[in-house]
Design a protein around this motif. Structure first.
Motif, PDB file in Angstrom:
ATOM      1  N   THR A   1     -16.744  30.556   1.376  1.00  0.00           N
ATOM      2  CA  THR A   1     -16.768  29.666   2.629  1.00  0.00           C
ATOM      3  C   THR A   1     -17.953  29.789   3.377  1.00  0.00           C
ATOM      4  O   THR A   1     -18.688  30.885   3.331  1.00  0.00           O
ATOM      5  CB  THR A   1     -15.746  30.214   3.545  1.00  0.00           C
ATOM      6  N   PHE A   2     -18.768  28.528   3.692  1.00  0.00           N
ATOM      7  CA  PHE A   2     -20.088  28.660   4.448  1.00  0.00           C
ATOM      8  C   PHE A   2     -19.529  28.411   5.867  1.00  0.00           C
ATOM      9  O   PHE A   2     -18.692  28.280   6.419  1.00  0.00           O
ATOM     10  CB  PHE A   2     -20.693  27.451   4.018  1.00  0.00           C
ATOM     11  N   PRO A   3     -20.594  29.102   6.781  1.00  0.00           N
ATOM     12  CA  PRO A   3     -20.503  29.125   8.095  1.00  0.00           C
ATOM     13  C   PRO A   3     -20.413  27.695   8.567  1.00  0.00           C
ATOM     14  O   PRO A   3     -20.678  26.687   8.107  1.00  0.00           O
ATOM     15  CB  PRO A   3     -21.794  29.716   8.753  1.00  0.00           C
ATOM     16  N   PRO A   4     -19.773  27.646  10.043  1.00  0.00           N
ATOM     17  CA  PRO A   4     -19.425  26.452  10.698  1.00  0.00           C
ATOM     18  C   PRO A   4     -20.727  25.687  10.781  1.00  0.00           C
ATOM     19  O   PRO A   4     -21.758  26.245  11.063  1.00  0.00           O
ATOM     20  CB  PRO A   4     -18.944  26.655  11.947  1.00  0.00           C
ATOM     21  N   THR A   5     -20.889  24.355  10.849  1.00  0.00           N
ATOM     22  CA  THR A   5     -21.846  23.461  11.122  1.00  0.00           C
ATOM     23  C   THR A   5     -21.933  23.533  12.656  1.00  0.00           C
ATOM     24  O   THR A   5     -21.287  24.122  13.526  1.00  0.00           O
ATOM     25  CB  THR A   5     -21.642  21.978  10.783  1.00  0.00           C
ATOM     26  N   GLU A   6     -23.358  23.009  13.101  1.00  0.00           N
ATOM     27  CA  GLU A   6     -23.565  22.866  14.496  1.00  0.00           C
ATOM     28  C   GLU A   6     -22.508  21.831  14.969  1.00  0.00           C
ATOM     29  O   GLU A   6     -22.102  20.929  14.274  1.00  0.00           O
ATOM     30  CB  GLU A   6     -25.109  22.428  14.653  1.00  0.00           C
TER      31      GLU A   6
ATOM     32  N   ARG B   1      -4.998  14.390  13.447  1.00  0.00           N
ATOM     33  CA  ARG B   1      -5.047  13.141  14.571  1.00  0.00           C
ATOM     34  C   ARG B   1      -6.309  12.350  14.187  1.00  0.00           C
ATOM     35  O   ARG B   1      -7.293  13.038  13.525  1.00  0.00           O
ATOM     36  CB  ARG B   1      -5.053  13.848  15.949  1.00  0.00           C
ATOM     37  N   PRO B   2      -6.525  11.207  14.440  1.00  0.00           N
ATOM     38  CA  PRO B   2      -7.659  10.547  14.533  1.00  0.00           C
ATOM     39  C   PRO B   2      -8.895  11.377  15.072  1.00  0.00           C
ATOM     40  O   PRO B   2      -8.763  12.003  16.149  1.00  0.00           O
ATOM     41  CB  PRO B   2      -7.558   9.345  15.114  1.00  0.00           C
ATOM     42  N   ILE B   3     -10.164  11.088  14.543  1.00  0.00           N
ATOM     43  CA  ILE B   3     -11.336  11.479  15.306  1.00  0.00           C
ATOM     44  C   ILE B   3     -11.717  10.441  16.199  1.00  0.00           C
ATOM     45  O   ILE B   3     -11.411   9.152  16.185  1.00  0.00           O
ATOM     46  CB  ILE B   3     -12.661  11.371  14.340  1.00  0.00           C
ATOM     47  N   ARG B   4     -11.876  10.687  17.551  1.00  0.00           N
ATOM     48  CA  ARG B   4     -12.295  10.039  18.870  1.00  0.00           C
ATOM     49  C   ARG B   4     -13.398  10.116  19.438  1.00  0.00           C
ATOM     50  O   ARG B   4     -13.964  11.337  19.173  1.00  0.00           O
ATOM     51  CB  ARG B   4     -11.178  10.353  19.773  1.00  0.00           C
ATOM     52  N   ALA B   5     -13.946   9.342  20.087  1.00  0.00           N
ATOM     53  CA  ALA B   5     -15.328   9.339  20.733  1.00  0.00           C
ATOM     54  C   ALA B   5     -15.126  10.486  21.834  1.00  0.00           C
ATOM     55  O   ALA B   5     -13.655  10.306  22.561  1.00  0.00           O
ATOM     56  CB  ALA B   5     -15.499   8.005  21.481  1.00  0.00           C
ATOM     57  N   GLY B   6     -15.860  11.249  22.053  1.00  0.00           N
ATOM     58  CA  GLY B   6     -15.790  12.318  22.927  1.00  0.00           C
ATOM     59  C   GLY B   6     -15.451  13.660  22.404  1.00  0.00           C
ATOM     60  O   GLY B   6     -15.658  14.646  22.775  1.00  0.00           O
ATOM     61  N   ASP B   7     -15.152  13.569  20.967  1.00  0.00           N
ATOM     62  CA  ASP B   7     -14.725  14.680  20.271  1.00  0.00           C
ATOM     63  C   ASP B   7     -16.181  15.470  20.146  1.00  0.00           C
ATOM     64  O   ASP B   7     -17.312  15.124  19.688  1.00  0.00           O
ATOM     65  CB  ASP B   7     -14.083  14.433  18.990  1.00  0.00           C
ATOM     66  N   GLU B   8     -15.965  17.008  20.066  1.00  0.00           N
ATOM     67  CA  GLU B   8     -17.002  17.720  19.640  1.00  0.00           C
ATOM     68  C   GLU B   8     -16.474  18.654  18.415  1.00  0.00           C
ATOM     69  O   GLU B   8     -15.900  19.640  18.743  1.00  0.00           O
ATOM     70  CB  GLU B   8     -17.547  18.689  20.714  1.00  0.00           C
ATOM     71  N   LEU B   9     -17.055  18.249  17.220  1.00  0.00           N
ATOM     72  CA  LEU B   9     -16.513  18.785  15.942  1.00  0.00           C
ATOM     73  C   LEU B   9     -17.489  19.624  15.143  1.00  0.00           C
ATOM     74  O   LEU B   9     -18.644  19.580  15.135  1.00  0.00           O
ATOM     75  CB  LEU B   9     -16.118  17.534  15.147  1.00  0.00           C
ATOM     76  N   VAL B  10     -16.754  20.660  14.684  1.00  0.00           N
ATOM     77  CA  VAL B  10     -17.506  21.405  13.389  1.00  0.00           C
ATOM     78  C   VAL B  10     -16.730  21.354  12.496  1.00  0.00           C
ATOM     79  O   VAL B  10     -15.695  21.107  12.157  1.00  0.00           O
ATOM     80  CB  VAL B  10     -17.582  23.190  14.173  1.00  0.00           C
ATOM     81  N   CYS B  11     -17.502  21.872  11.333  1.00  0.00           N
ATOM     82  CA  CYS B  11     -16.974  21.655   9.864  1.00  0.00           C
ATOM     83  C   CYS B  11     -17.377  22.902   9.256  1.00  0.00           C
ATOM     84  O   CYS B  11     -18.378  23.517   9.308  1.00  0.00           O
ATOM     85  CB  CYS B  11     -17.647  20.652   9.244  1.00  0.00           C
ATOM     86  N   VAL B  12     -16.242  23.629   8.762  1.00  0.00           N
ATOM     87  CA  VAL B  12     -16.192  24.621   7.679  1.00  0.00           C
ATOM     88  C   VAL B  12     -15.926  24.265   6.426  1.00  0.00           C
ATOM     89  O   VAL B  12     -14.959  23.819   6.041  1.00  0.00           O
ATOM     90  CB  VAL B  12     -15.279  25.936   8.310  1.00  0.00           C
ATOM     91  N   THR B  13     -16.809  24.711   5.470  1.00  0.00           N
ATOM     92  CA  THR B  13     -16.727  24.217   4.141  1.00  0.00           C
ATOM     93  C   THR B  13     -16.722  25.384   3.204  1.00  0.00           C
ATOM     94  O   THR B  13     -16.977  26.324   3.317  1.00  0.00           O
ATOM     95  CB  THR B  13     -17.841  23.322   3.711  1.00  0.00           C
ATOM     96  N   MET B  14     -15.561  25.072   2.070  1.00  0.00           N
ATOM     97  CA  MET B  14     -15.545  26.117   1.111  1.00  0.00           C
ATOM     98  C   MET B  14     -15.554  25.291  -0.349  1.00  0.00           C
ATOM     99  O   MET B  14     -15.237  24.228  -0.526  1.00  0.00           O
ATOM    100  CB  MET B  14     -14.074  26.534   1.109  1.00  0.00           C
ATOM    101  N   ILE B  15     -15.910  26.228  -1.319  1.00  0.00           N
ATOM    102  CA  ILE B  15     -16.017  25.799  -2.702  1.00  0.00           C
ATOM    103  C   ILE B  15     -14.903  26.171  -3.249  1.00  0.00           C
ATOM    104  O   ILE B  15     -14.541  27.349  -3.429  1.00  0.00           O
ATOM    105  CB  ILE B  15     -17.499  26.391  -3.275  1.00  0.00           C
ATOM    106  N   GLU B  16     -14.125  25.331  -3.612  1.00  0.00           N
ATOM    107  CA  GLU B  16     -12.507  25.466  -4.029  1.00  0.00           C
ATOM    108  C   GLU B  16     -12.784  25.706  -5.689  1.00  0.00           C
ATOM    109  O   GLU B  16     -12.084  26.439  -6.360  1.00  0.00           O
ATOM    110  CB  GLU B  16     -11.442  24.233  -3.904  1.00  0.00           C
TER     111      GLU B  16
END
Length: 144
Positions: free
Chosen positions: A7-12, A91-106
């Motif tokens: 698992t990789f660290p969260p994105t900005e 839920r849908p992604i909405r304008a105003g969201d502040e999102l981070v992504c955590v990625t894993m190699i399965e």
């Protein structure tokens, strides 16, 4: 180094804006009013415009590129094609969201001269609210 299961660290944090959603919707040719008009989205119960279902690519691509560029993985991005993509929304992604992504190699596989990486990306708000999980498969031709 073992990569499968890593698992990789969260994105900005990524600030989802109305214009980014509109630009993405226009680029892929979708015209649903909820992607373009705040009033139309609000009439459907959303606080602002929502993003088309494939919008998470905007958020996951930088994380994917970091993984594929890892020299220890030895995955040639120049020889890569996108093999598969799936989305599971909370839920849908909405304008105003502040999102981070955590990625894993399965899963990593090599077969018939092709190398593939199966990735899972969990996208959540910076407050920890799950929004969408994506799965993708990247396939690269082996050396000539």
């Amino acid at each position: 180094m073992a990569y499968e299961g890593r698992t990789f660290p969260p994105t900005e944090p990524y600030q989802v804006g109305r214009e980014k959603i509109r630009e993405f919707a226009e680029a892929i040719g979708v015209t649903d009013a909820a992607y373009h008009d705040p009033a139309a989205a609000q009439a459907l119960g959303h606080p602002d415009v929502i993003a088309p279902p494939t919008f998470p690519i905007v958020i996951t691509m930088p994380a994917t590129r970091l993984i594929s560029d890892d020299p220890g993985l030895n995955f040639d991005y120049a020889r890569m094609v996108h093999g598969d993509q799936r989305f599971a929304y909370v839920r849908p992604i909405r304008a105003g969201d502040e999102l981070v992504c955590v990625t894993m190699i399965e899963k990593l596989t090599s077969r018939a001269g092709l190398d593939s990486i199966a990735l899972r990306a969990d996208i959540a708000t910076t407050a920890g609210e799950p929004v969408v999980t994506t799965w993708s498969k990247l396939v690269a031709r082996g050396e000539a």
